[in-house]
Design an enzyme around this catalytic site. Structure first.
Site, short mmCIF file in Angstrom:
data_model
loop_
_atom_site.label_atom_id
_atom_site.label_comp_id
_atom_site.label_asym_id
_atom_site.label_seq_id
_atom_site.Cartn_x
_atom_site.Cartn_y
_atom_site.Cartn_z
N LYS A 116 0.84 -1.20 0.00
CA LYS A 116 0.00 0.00 0.00
C LYS A 116 0.88 1.25 0.00
O LYS A 116 1.90 1.29 0.67
CB LYS A 116 -0.88 0.02 1.26
CG LYS A 116 -2.02 -0.97 1.21
CD LYS A 116 -2.96 -0.75 2.39
CE LYS A 116 -4.06 -1.79 2.42
NZ LYS A 116 -5.03 -1.64 1.31
N ARG A 145 -10.34 -11.37 2.12
CA ARG A 145 -11.23 -12.41 1.61
C ARG A 145 -10.64 -13.81 1.79
O ARG A 145 -11.37 -14.78 1.88
CB ARG A 145 -11.57 -12.11 0.14
CG ARG A 145 -10.39 -12.07 -0.76
CD ARG A 145 -10.68 -11.35 -2.07
NE ARG A 145 -10.73 -9.90 -1.92
CZ ARG A 145 -10.97 -9.04 -2.90
NH1 ARG A 145 -11.20 -9.47 -4.13
NH2 ARG A 145 -11.01 -7.74 -2.69
N1 BES Z 1 -8.06 -3.66 4.19
C1 BES Z 1 -8.22 -3.30 2.85
C2 BES Z 1 -9.48 -2.49 2.58
C3 BES Z 1 -9.55 -1.15 3.26
C4 BES Z 1 -9.06 -0.03 2.62
C5 BES Z 1 -10.18 -1.02 4.47
C6 BES Z 1 -9.17 1.21 3.24
C7 BES Z 1 -10.28 0.20 5.08
C8 BES Z 1 -9.79 1.32 4.47
C9 BES Z 1 -8.27 -4.54 1.96
O1 BES Z 1 -7.55 -5.62 2.38
C10 BES Z 1 -7.73 -4.11 0.65
O2 BES Z 1 -6.57 -3.84 0.58
N2 BES Z 1 -8.59 -4.03 -0.33
C11 BES Z 1 -8.21 -3.60 -1.63
C12 BES Z 1 -8.58 -4.73 -2.52
C13 BES Z 1 -7.98 -4.71 -3.87
C14 BES Z 1 -6.50 -4.81 -3.88
C15 BES Z 1 -8.51 -5.92 -4.60
C16 BES Z 1 -9.01 -2.37 -1.96
O3 BES Z 1 -10.21 -2.30 -1.70
O4 BES Z 1 -8.41 -1.44 -2.50
ZN ZN Z 2 -5.49 -5.48 1.71
#
Ligand code: BES
Ligand code: ZN
Ligand code: ZN
Length: 491
Positions: A270, A344
């Site tokens: 990230k 997931r």
């Molecule tokens: N934990 C994150 C989602 C998230 C983002 C929660 C911001 C709270 C605040 C999750 O694991 C994630 O990284 N999701 C990605 C998925 C994508 C890479 C398929 C997302 O939603 O950007």
């Molecule tokens: Zn994630």
């Protein structure tokens, strides 16, 4: 906070809160002291007090025998006191008291709010939440606490005492969840989760099983373990069981909460401005612990099983990579196309474990996607699942507690997009990218629910807020807690 219920104002200190309604401003009942009535009618004549909901005016009181400061707050029309109004107004009152550091509140509770008094009180209590600080030395002078809350009602009633009790339980639960979610990930780890689960189980006589990393390996929880591979700490999975139904053999409602201790994204790292708040990624798991903190106290008459797969998504020489193929606990193989779509994966194994209990219904709650925030912001969580009634019941419970949710769809094309060429499934569809991200994440989960009724609650946009409501603070919100408890109460 100490609370008392009386039928006349006993406190002589702090803040007297005087709610008024448009219709009754000039004919206030007897619980309003004469001085207050005169003051209000003067204020109203001089237009210092407006009848619009939420408008306030305040003054010092120099006469002895009553609190030192008055806050008049208009609740609008007495015909429109919704629970949301009550909770919001409670928040406003609580924030005001905090602002002037009043450690005592006497609250006149007009009979028109009686049906919503739980939420008015919750609003006041929840607004007092302060994020735990980890400063070496605490400065005493800065600390403020609302010590006494006197509720002055037109008459005492059993319902009011019950409402007060429920408000206390729920605001305690919500505080508990917020503390967990706000605290840093070097403190709240898998071990911490297990310890908390043990404490809660012991205090309430729930059944508890903590599946250790070693056992997870034996049981072949391949998806959860792959995500945790990059961490030095061991993963685990917590299962709490509450038998609240009259019929002990009745099927359970299963709630699976994502317990991602920290989500760096893994090798799909990230970027700055996205990574800093990822200690919140265990909010789903924290809500499940919160639910179990309050289930028994709230006398819920259902059998409930809470499952929290706990892991940490880090970068290291051992971490899983994009292109890896893993075998989940269900036996289905998964191609890893993005290591940041890790939630997931751990939920998948948690769900498979859930199916073994032959449940009445399964609910997943998780900070699963950032995409859900694009759709519904930080006011509604996403509700996505295979059962219309379950979705509707959760949405209704959310409306009843101002813990709102909104439906999002799963199209069968989304299901197809989660199929892989090299494995049974893939965890992210590179082709369609972030389009319908929340729905596709749920579509992936659906492959693990088998024939069960299931609804997923995506709190990716709501677990944390930068724009708090009056009864919230910046940071963790405990969203989902009130929705779930109300849902179980209604079920
Ligand atoms: N934990 C994150 C989602 C998230 C983002 C929660 C911001 C709270 C605040 C999750 O694991 C994630 O990284 N999701 C990605 C998925 C994508 C890479 C398929 C997302 O939603 O950007
Ligand atoms: Zn994630
Ligand atoms: Zn995550």
């Amino acid at each position: 906070m100490k609370t008392t219920i009386s039928t006349s104002i006993k406190s002589k200190k702090g803040l007297l809160v005087i709610p008024v309604f448009k219709e009754t401003i000039e004919k206030l009942p007897a619980v309003y002291p004469k001085l207050v009535k005169e003051f209000i009618s003067q204020g109203y004549k001089n237009k210092d007090l407006k009848s619009a909901k939420g408008s306030t005016f305040s003054t010092y009181n120099l006469q002895k025998g009553l609190p030192e400061k008055f806050l008049v707050i208009s609740l609008g029309s007495s015909k429109k006191v919704s629970l949301r109004t009550a909770k919001e107004m409670g928040g406003k009152i609580g924030k005001y008291a905090k602002g002037i550091k009043a450690s005592e509140i006497s609250l006149i509770l007009p009979k028109e709010v009686a049906s919503q008094s739980q939420y008015l009180l919750e609003g006041i209590m929840m607004s007092q939440y302060e994020e735990e600080k980890f400063k070496g030395k605490k400065k005493k002078s800065e600390s403020y606490e609302l010590k006494n809350l006197e509720i002055v009602a037109e008459s005492k009633s059993k319902t009011l005492s019950e409402d007060l009790e429920r408000a206390k339980i729920m605001s305690y639960g919500s505080e508990y969840v917020k503390d967990l979610v706000n605290a840093p990930s070097n403190i709240i780890d898998a071990n911490y989760f297990a310890k908390e689960a043990k404490r809660i189980a012991k205090a309430n006589k729930y059944k508890l099983k903590v599946i250790t990393q070693k056992e997870l390996k034996k049981m072949k929880w391949g998806a959860l373990l792959a995500v945790n591979q990059g961490s030095k700490k061991e993963a685990n999975c917590i299962a709490l069981q509450y038998d609240g139904a009259k019929n002990k053999k009745a099927k359970s409602i299963i709630i699976v909460g994502k317990g991602m201790i920290f989500d760096t994204g893994g090798y799909n790292l990230k970027p700055t401005n996205h990574i800093e708040t990822m200690q919140q990624d265990m909010a789903g798991g924290a809500v499940v612990l919160g639910v179990f903190e309050v289930l028994k106290k709230m006398k819920i008459k259902k059998n409930v099983i809470g499952i929290i797969p706990v892991a940490e998504n880090l970068v290291s020489a051992n971490a899983y990579r994009p292109s890896d193929v893993i075998t989940s606990y269900s036996g289905q193989t998964i191609e890893i196309t993005n290591t940041d779509a890790e939630g997931r994966l751990i939920l998948a194994d948690g769900l498979t474990y859930g199916t073994k209990f032959k449940p009445e219904a399964m609910i997943t709650i998780a900070t699963l996607t950032g995409a859900v925030a694009v759709a519904t912001g930080d006011r509604y969580c996403g509700l996505i699942g295979n059962d219309r009634k379950l979705r509707r019941d959760l949405r209704r419970a959310g409306r009843q507690t101002d813990d709102l949710g909104w439906d999002l769809p799963i199209h069968r094309d989304f299901r197809k997009k989660m199929k892989s060429k090299v494995a049974d499934l893939k965890n992210y569809d590179l082709g369609s990218g972030r389009y319908a991200g929340a729905s596709k994440a749920a579509a992936f989960l659906e492959y693990f629910v088998e024939k069960n009724k299931w609804c997923h609650i995506d709190i990716g946009g709501t677990a944390f807020t930068e724009d708090p409501k009056d009864y919230q603070t910046k940071g963790a919100t405990a969203q989902g807690l009130e929705m779930l408890v109300k849902y179980l109460e209604n079920a």
